[in-house]
Design an enzyme around this catalytic site. Structure first.
Site, PDB file in Angstrom:
ATOM      1  N   CYS A 109       0.792  -1.233   0.000  1.00 50.30           N
ATOM      2  CA  CYS A 109       0.000   0.000   0.000  1.00 50.30           C
ATOM      3  C   CYS A 109       0.825   1.285   0.000  1.00 50.30           C
ATOM      4  O   CYS A 109       0.856   2.007   1.005  1.00 50.30           O
ATOM      5  CB  CYS A 109      -0.974   0.003   1.158  1.00 50.30           C
ATOM      6  N   HIS A 145       7.265  -3.109   1.455  1.00 51.59           N
ATOM      7  CA  HIS A 145       6.381  -2.267   2.253  1.00 51.59           C
ATOM      8  C   HIS A 145       6.840  -0.817   2.148  1.00 51.59           C
ATOM      9  O   HIS A 145       8.039  -0.537   2.147  1.00 51.59           O
ATOM     10  CB  HIS A 145       6.380  -2.713   3.720  1.00 51.59           C
TER      11      HIS A 145
END
Length: 386
Positions: free
Chosen positions: A62, A244
């Site tokens: 994300c 990440h």
């Protein structure tokens, strides 16, 4: 028994009606929208102003959240003060507005065409932001990535993208084996070298493979040093590691990552996590970057230390140091669990005196019998360790 992400959309209702872009409540009988399309908003006091940050319930890639949290902390995006939950579509709309606001003031045809091309490239990339971007690091610098269309988002918004996966320049073998290759290119080189008939190529491939295995955490000590040196004081950026993306800031010479785990949604004292170690050793800090005492590293309240246990550990450390000074083999020491058992046994004996001798507590060889306490004013170098 439901998970936090399942509770969030119901616990955080919008006040004053649904904003533009918000999903309407699904009709009865139809499955609700996926939980991952909703993100809970955490309000913090940032530089004296009540500021929202977006949290996530799953530790996914994300990059959308990392970028949006930079824009929120820069106050380039504002949310209604009662906002408690936000959808992915709303985040995309805010991000699109920020990108369009980057249009250059210079009206020359060349700059306008270049900006329009960048906007077109960005619009094709935006849908990927909520799932993950394809970034390919190079091991030569903390800002070195293979250029891909995805990087245009960071360029347009003037948000630096960093990583810390660097080769130590003092390791000449690794420098030779890795060179200026990207991660994907290095993997291909390792495969090719393994199949080569030249022994020097095979050796080089092994060195490159050992580098990847030894730095599987995707952060090296040299990389952390370079990252600390390159990031500017007070600068907000995005840090990429292990697939990440995290919001990063440098404060008084130290690096911190924004805590976006939804489990800390209601913990106002947990805002930043220090980035000062390669092995993951870190600590939580509040919005002023002071050490947070609200929670331990695992999110549970820290238990008060047992001073007797600490004193017993100090005594054991002293025994080891003394034996080494005398040239003897250090005695075996008790584990924390065994020390706790001994202390528990001692306390029991104090409150429950018994005419029969107490049963010995299992311990490793070389440890003091339970109940014995050392009172030493100065080291006795003539003593014998039992």
């Amino acid at each position: 028994g439901s998970s936090p992400e399942e509770q969030c959309p119901e616990q955080c209702p919008e006040q004053g009606g649904s904003p533009p872009g918000a999903r309407a409540e699904p009709p009865r009988g139809q499955p609700p929208a996926r939980e991952k399309d909703f993100y809970c908003v955490k309000w913090i006091s940032w530089k004296g102003e009540r500021t929202p940050v977006i949290t996530q319930s799953e530790n996914g890639p994300c990059p959308l959240l990392a970028i949006m949290n930079v824009l929120l902390l820069q106050w380039k995006v504002k949310l209604p003060p009662q906002k408690e939950v936000i959808t992915a579509e709303e985040l995309m709309a805010h991000l699109g507005n920020c990108i369009l606001a980057t249009q250059p003031r210079d009206t020359s045809e060349g700059l306008q065409l270049n900006f329009q091309q960048n906007i077109n490239d960005t619009m094709t990339v935006l849908p990927k932001l909520s799932t993950g971007l394809d970034v390919n690091v190079r091991f030569t610098g903390v800002s070195d990535f293979e250029y891909t269309p995805e990087c245009i988002v960071f360029d347009l918004l003037n948000i630096p993208l960093y990583h810390g996966w660097l080769v130590d320049p003092q390791s000449l073998e690794q420098v030779q084996a890795v060179g200026k290759l990207s991660y994907n290119q290095l993997v291909e080189k390792i495969i090719t070298c393994k199949q080569a008939s030249d022994s020097s190529l095979v050796s080089e491939g092994l060195v490159a493979e050992q580098f990847l295995e030894a730095t599987a955490s995707q952060l090296t000590f040299h990389g952390l040093c370079e990252l600390t040196a390159r990031a500017r004081e007070g600068e907000l950026g995005v840090f990429f590691r292990n697939n990440h993306f995290s919001t990063m800031i440098k404060h008084k010479g130290h690096l911190y990552l924004l805590v976006t785990d939804q489990g800390f949604l209601h913990e106002e004292g947990v805002v930043w996590e220090s980035l000062h170690s390669v092995d993951g050793d870190s600590c939580f800090c509040d919005t002023e970057f002071d050490l947070s005492h609200a929670l331990g590293k695992e999110g549970a309240a820290a238990a008060p230390p047992d001073h007797r246990l600490q004193q017993r550990q100090v005594d054991q450390d002293y025994m080891v140091a003394l034996s080494l000074q005398q040239g003897q083999d250090p005695p075996s020491v008790l584990s924390d669990l065994e020390l706790a058992r001994q202390l528990q046994h001692e306390e029991y004996q104090q409150h429950h005196p018994h005419p029969h001798p107490p049963q010995p507590v299992p311990a490793q060889a070389g440890a003091r019998p339970a109940g014995e306490r050392r009172q030493r004013q100065k080291p006795d170098l003539d003593c014998t360790l039992l």
